[in-house]
Design a protein around this motif. Sequence first.
Motif, short mmCIF file in Angstrom:
data_model
loop_
_atom_site.label_atom_id
_atom_site.label_comp_id
_atom_site.label_asym_id
_atom_site.label_seq_id
_atom_site.Cartn_x
_atom_site.Cartn_y
_atom_site.Cartn_z
N VAL A 33 4.13 -52.58 21.05
CA VAL A 33 4.26 -51.12 20.92
C VAL A 33 5.23 -50.77 19.79
O VAL A 33 4.95 -49.89 18.97
N LEU A 34 6.35 -51.48 19.71
CA LEU A 34 7.31 -51.21 18.63
C LEU A 34 6.70 -51.50 17.27
O LEU A 34 6.93 -50.79 16.30
N ALA A 36 3.31 -51.69 16.55
CA ALA A 36 2.09 -50.92 16.26
C ALA A 36 2.41 -49.45 16.00
O ALA A 36 1.81 -48.82 15.14
N GLY A 37 3.35 -48.90 16.72
CA GLY A 37 3.69 -47.50 16.56
C GLY A 37 4.70 -47.31 15.44
O GLY A 37 5.40 -48.24 15.07
N ALA A 38 4.72 -46.10 14.91
CA ALA A 38 5.69 -45.83 13.85
C ALA A 38 6.32 -44.45 14.01
O ALA A 38 6.33 -43.66 13.08
#
Lengths: 47, 165
Positions: A33-34, A36-38
């Motif tokens: 999650v860290l 892939a997400g921004a």
Amino acid sequence: MKKTINHFTLSFAKINNTHLQVALMLLTLVMLVLGAGAPEDVGTIGR
Amino acid sequence: MWLVTLGFLPQLIAFYLPYTRRLLSDELASLSLVCSQLMLLIFTFANLRLPGMPILLLGLVCNLGVILANGGFMPLTVDAAARLVDQTALNNLAVGERVSNASKDILLPETGILLPWLADRFVSPPFLSYRFAFSLGDVLVAAGTFWLLLIGQLRTIQSTESGDT
């Protein structure tokens, strides 16, 4: 002190394969999650 | 697990660890971000059968797409930045440059962004103490993760109940 050590030893003895698998799965998910997400945290702006 | 760790490592070095991120140039940080997301894309694709993974993959593709289209960093709209920080802080930021060396974002005006609907353009509501800007891809990543955890939990409950009977 000895009682505390015994308590910790007992607690660690209770950790089995399933607990480890769940912990690793959660760690994997957090990294995914860290990575892939921004989202942009306000704290990082202009730092 | 190893692929996610390997995939996250470049971002850990480029954005999260204070000592190492100072050493990397913007070009290297951008390369780290793209390589990292590509590896995470492979991982997500390999685990597509898991619940929520297709949504997570879609979010990752959205984020990676807009990052690649805008020079290797996630574009942050000037409008979103203005809603997050005060005018003084905003004046210290240069349009077209990274927001900080801890950030994956580059500040750009709406008109200068390719695929603007996929950029960091949404802002968390003001009543939340934790303020951040996020993209459509981030929403999809969060939704996919939520779905994965929810279905995983339901399956655990179901298997426990069937084991009991």
